[in-house]
Design a protein around this motif. Sequence first.
Motif, PDB file in Angstrom:
ATOM      1  N   GLU A  28       0.980  -1.394   0.007  1.00 54.71           N
ATOM      2  CA  GLU A  28      -0.128  -0.137   0.090  1.00 54.71           C
ATOM      3  C   GLU A  28       0.899   1.226   0.045  1.00 54.71           C
ATOM      4  OE1 GLU A  28      -3.165   0.132   2.828  1.00 54.71           O
ATOM      5  OE2 GLU A  28      -3.511  -1.776   2.518  1.00 54.71           O
ATOM      6  N   TYR A  77       1.880   1.994  -3.550  1.00 57.26           N
ATOM      7  CA  TYR A  77       0.749   2.427  -4.165  1.00 57.26           C
ATOM      8  C   TYR A  77       0.806   3.892  -4.226  1.00 57.26           C
ATOM      9  CZ  TYR A  77      -1.074  -2.119  -5.472  1.00 57.26           C
ATOM     10  OH  TYR A  77      -1.357  -3.357  -6.119  1.00 57.26           O
ATOM     11  N   ARG A  78       0.663   4.318  -2.633  1.00 60.52           N
ATOM     12  CA  ARG A  78       0.560   5.590  -2.341  1.00 60.52           C
ATOM     13  C   ARG A  78       1.540   6.420  -3.005  1.00 60.52           C
ATOM     14  NH1 ARG A  78      -1.578   3.287   2.646  1.00 60.52           N
ATOM     15  NH2 ARG A  78       0.412   3.222   3.487  1.00 60.52           N
ATOM     16  N   ARG A 124       2.997   6.016  -5.484  1.00 65.77           N
ATOM     17  CA  ARG A 124       2.980   6.152  -6.958  1.00 65.77           C
ATOM     18  C   ARG A 124       1.476   6.711  -7.648  1.00 65.77           C
ATOM     19  NH1 ARG A 124       4.392   0.656  -7.193  1.00 65.77           N
ATOM     20  NH2 ARG A 124       2.358  -0.081  -7.930  1.00 65.77           N
ATOM     21  N   GLY A 125       0.857   7.173  -6.296  1.00 64.87           N
ATOM     22  CA  GLY A 125      -0.689   7.783  -6.482  1.00 64.87           C
ATOM     23  C   GLY A 125      -1.480   6.640  -6.874  1.00 64.87           C
ATOM     24  N   LYS A 126      -1.278   5.433  -6.431  1.00 66.83           N
ATOM     25  CA  LYS A 126      -2.304   4.629  -7.028  1.00 66.83           C
ATOM     26  C   LYS A 126      -3.240   4.138  -5.890  1.00 66.83           C
ATOM     27  CE  LYS A 126      -1.629  -0.095  -9.241  1.00 66.83           C
ATOM     28  NZ  LYS A 126      -0.566  -1.440  -9.339  1.00 66.83           N
ATOM     29  N   ASN A 127      -4.416   3.773  -6.275  1.00 66.66           N
ATOM     30  CA  ASN A 127      -5.571   3.456  -5.129  1.00 66.66           C
ATOM     31  C   ASN A 127      -5.574   1.841  -5.198  1.00 66.66           C
ATOM     32  OD1 ASN A 127      -7.805   3.234  -3.581  1.00 66.66           O
ATOM     33  ND2 ASN A 127      -8.699   4.714  -4.693  1.00 66.66           N
ATOM     34  N   LYS A 128      -5.478   1.474  -3.918  1.00 65.24           N
ATOM     35  CA  LYS A 128      -5.499   0.085  -3.684  1.00 65.24           C
ATOM     36  C   LYS A 128      -6.864  -0.314  -4.043  1.00 65.24           C
ATOM     37  CE  LYS A 128      -5.868  -3.299   0.019  1.00 65.24           C
ATOM     38  NZ  LYS A 128      -5.851  -3.411   1.556  1.00 65.24           N
ATOM     39  N   GLU A 182      -9.016   0.166  -6.202  1.00 64.38           N
ATOM     40  CA  GLU A 182      -9.256  -0.133  -7.729  1.00 64.38           C
ATOM     41  C   GLU A 182      -8.240  -0.961  -8.278  1.00 64.38           C
ATOM     42  OE1 GLU A 182      -8.223   3.767  -9.519  1.00 64.38           O
ATOM     43  OE2 GLU A 182      -9.818   4.945  -8.335  1.00 64.38           O
ATOM     44  N   VAL A 183      -7.447  -1.746  -7.605  1.00 60.84           N
ATOM     45  CA  VAL A 183      -6.624  -3.022  -8.044  1.00 60.84           C
ATOM     46  C   VAL A 183      -7.451  -4.166  -7.556  1.00 60.84           C
ATOM     47  CG1 VAL A 183      -4.559  -4.211  -7.887  1.00 60.84           C
ATOM     48  CG2 VAL A 183      -4.697  -1.536  -7.863  1.00 60.84           C
ATOM     49  N   GLU A 189       1.155  -9.404  -5.831  1.00 64.14           N
ATOM     50  CA  GLU A 189       2.064  -8.300  -5.569  1.00 64.14           C
ATOM     51  C   GLU A 189       2.865  -8.554  -4.003  1.00 64.14           C
ATOM     52  OE1 GLU A 189       2.394  -4.309  -6.884  1.00 64.14           O
ATOM     53  OE2 GLU A 189       0.291  -4.629  -7.750  1.00 64.14           O
TER      54      GLU A 189
END
Length: 1023
Positions: A130, A133-134, A136-140, A142-143, A151
Amino acid sequence: MTSRNSDGRNGNEPAGEPAGAGTAHDYSATLFLPQTDFPMRAGLPQREPELLARWERIDLYGQQRKAGEGKPRFVLHDGPPYANGNIHIGHALNKILKDVVVRSQGALGHDSNYVPGWDCHGLPIEWKIEEQYRARGKNKDEVPVVEFRQECRSFAEGWIDVQRAEFKRLGVEGDWSHPYVTMSYDAEAQIAREIVKFAGNGLLYRGSKPVMWSVVERTALAEAEVEYHDHTSSTIFVKFPVTGYRKSAATAGGLPKGLEPASEAADIHLFPSYEGASVVIWTTTPWTIPGNRAIAFSPNVTYAVYEVTEAPHDNWAKVGEHFILADKLAEEVFKAARVTGYERHREVDPTHLVCAHPLKGVEGARDYFDFCVPVVPGDFVTDDTGTGFVHIAPGHGADDFNLFMSAHLGEVPHTVGPDGRYYDHVPLFAGARVMDDKGKDGDANDAVIKALAGADKLIARGRLKHQYPHSWRSKAPIIFRNTPQWFIAMDKDIAAADGSTHAGDTLRARALGGIAQVQWVPASGQNRITGMIENRPDWVVSRQRAWGVPIAVFVRDRGDGTVEILRDNAVNQRIADAFAAEGADAWYQEGAAARFLGNDHDPAEWSKVDDILDVWFDSGSTHAFTLEVRDDLKVNRAFAGGPDRVMYLEGSDQHRGWFHSSLLESCGTRGRPPYDVVLTHGFVLDEQGRKMSKSVGNVVAPQEVIKNSGADILRLWVCASDYSDDLRIGAEILKTTVETYRKLRNTLRWLLGSLHHYREAERVAYADMPALERMVLHRLAELDGTVREAYAAFDFKRVHAALTAFMTSELSAFYFDVRKDALYCDPPSSVTRRACLTVLDEVFARLVVWLAPILPFTAEETWLARFPSETGSVHLATFPDTPAKWRDDTLADEWRKIRQVRRVVLGALEVERAAKRIGSSLEAAPVVHVSDANLFAAVSAVDLAEVCITSDAHLMPDEGPKDAFRLPDVPGVAVVPNRATGHKCARSWKISPLVGTDADYPDVTPRDAMALRELAHARRAAE
């Protein structure tokens, strides 16, 4: 050897070749000086990796398994470390202890096996992903869950490889090619089978209880996942107005029955001429006040009504108000409330009192708080702090919940959600947060305090620094929160396969009975885990996360707030088979419910549980997919050659962690603990006894110690320490350890060098040996018992102390010193010389094997220096048998007396040396006066000059002159340190009047002349 001997020679110099002596002959080539390639400087950081490579090349682990065939098994089951970072000094301590156990048990004659393992599921790894993700600006969210889990799996695999290399570098021998990991498909399948067993025996249930909840991590936590740190909390004293009393204690079925407005007569009876009295509570969690549903008091505390008679005009506690308080705490309460005058009226029994909630009737509350607040007895209430009353919020504490439910006071309210916010249905505070996503205090406390002050129900507030529970992962404070979770019941009778039960056959009873069957090292561990099992609540096994083994069951609502678990062996089998083939990811694949339910159950009726299992359940189940599955780990506790045993070895915190969960899991499914021996060790602190911290800069990394000094130094530190308590390490401690190692290595080096001249054909029988040699064999016999007993008891500090003292004080500083003259200079035919070599062979055979579990690299290097081999190893040897006839306590007592006299002689010579009246001890011929008859008899039986390493010595049975040298603790012995007379032998350096009496060798003693003749004869014979 680098230290100078008592005779003035250096062990690496050729005895008989005095520098600058100008002698006619050089006899150095005629001396039997130590010869060895074993280096004085260890070079462990370079040498150890070479030995590791050799062990792998010769398949040492495989050879050990083959050598152990048919022997009773001792299995060290690895408590799985977490695969999420480099190892630290605590890991090193743990793994070294495990390796010493395994190696020593093998040397004691067991098939001792070690299979390393790793714990791979759970929040720490999930949290790392997580974080990535944060970043990289990625929302967990949404995965896809399966992608996220993959991962997590890859992350764990990477760290397993790193940690494996670091653990192996410590010298830990095991099946590194075939470890167990909790995320392997077979492990995940078995973990799923294990939780289904609890569903089958009736212990698994879903309930709504307050659990430790991490707002930051959005999941329930187990007690083992919580640590306590300082935290500053807001404190408040709150008034709960008394509104009446309960006429009857019968309260079953909901709120207390028999409630009615208090009559005038009742008021007078309770509080003569006083109206408007309030029960006052104190709390460090103001945010829990909206969840209050009762007040607890103690029947063992004395309470009374107090009236405020004097206070500042702007005070919250006003003149004329009446408060019910514990007598012992009234003064402190009024001090906190800034009350300057008060009066005690009459004593009060709080039993059956009823109060109003302090927020009752507040504008905007929408009658949410319009209920009665009963006052009930609670055994956890004291008058140590607070007011003597405890406010009960059953949704936010275990004691609160248990008291509330046992008193049948109604339904537990749900006030705070998983994100730490008040639910929308809570008036006044909806949306306020107890804490934010980073674990910082939210606005809930201030909102509640403001509302209470506005309702005139607050009399004081403050701040308190105290120990508060935090998540050991995020380090953020936690809260207690009522939430539906899955539990394993501790006190429910366990159902057999046919559904029958036996009264009292509960998980708690089984666990407590099992504890008594286990050997606990140290013994105090038994009391510790017993107390934990006796007092623990039901086991919370569910987590609201993604990375782990799911609670692989299906449920349907019963309509009363509970659920029914589907019990269908065919469904369970399909789930386990899928997990074994595809991993637990199969549970989260699209269409999983229909796939597992098959045609017999409607997916619309049965819901798939997506909560994952507590990782402690994972690790608590390791015995099921390792010890019971692998042929090399299976044990037979009825083995004819001695019962096989299983050991668990971890830090003392695992009494509430792995030891605890393994005990409960195995007792619940198998009826007994999975282990026979449990060993616990302390934590590693710095040299000042402080916890290690990067911010403090006191961290000792095992990688750095190994790089600078070698793994054997770390291992020696571990075995020199009392692991049952917290251990300390730092630069000075390691410096001392290195110095101890140097002495041990020098002893081994001298042994190897001297044994270069040993020939089995020249071996001397025990009966023909001099007394000194028989005394050393006696010490070997004593040590054999000590070493075996200490290793069997896992007392490695005792092994270290015994061997270190023997090698440095008895061998290097005494026996080797005394016998160097005979070894170097005696003729080849000398019985004394041959007997000494025979004893050195016996010493070597035991010392190296005794040391091997502690110093595996050095022991192997020493063994190979004497016994070069393509495939051999000291780690394939068992402790040698020691003949019983070697034990001679009478002889040992005689030598104890001789060494007492020797101490006095050496003390006298040291005075002479300091005064520069002599240089080498061989320049002396002391007169030793012994008035003690026992000492005199003992010393008369030996060559005192030989024992004291002087050229001559004279023994006198008297007190000696007054100015003779004496030691206070050796009465009856006095020494006059005269100088030796005669000439110095060019070969042995002894001073003797007999030098010059041999015509062929006029510059040596007759003894040395005989040696030279024998050597010359042997040389001519060889030609």
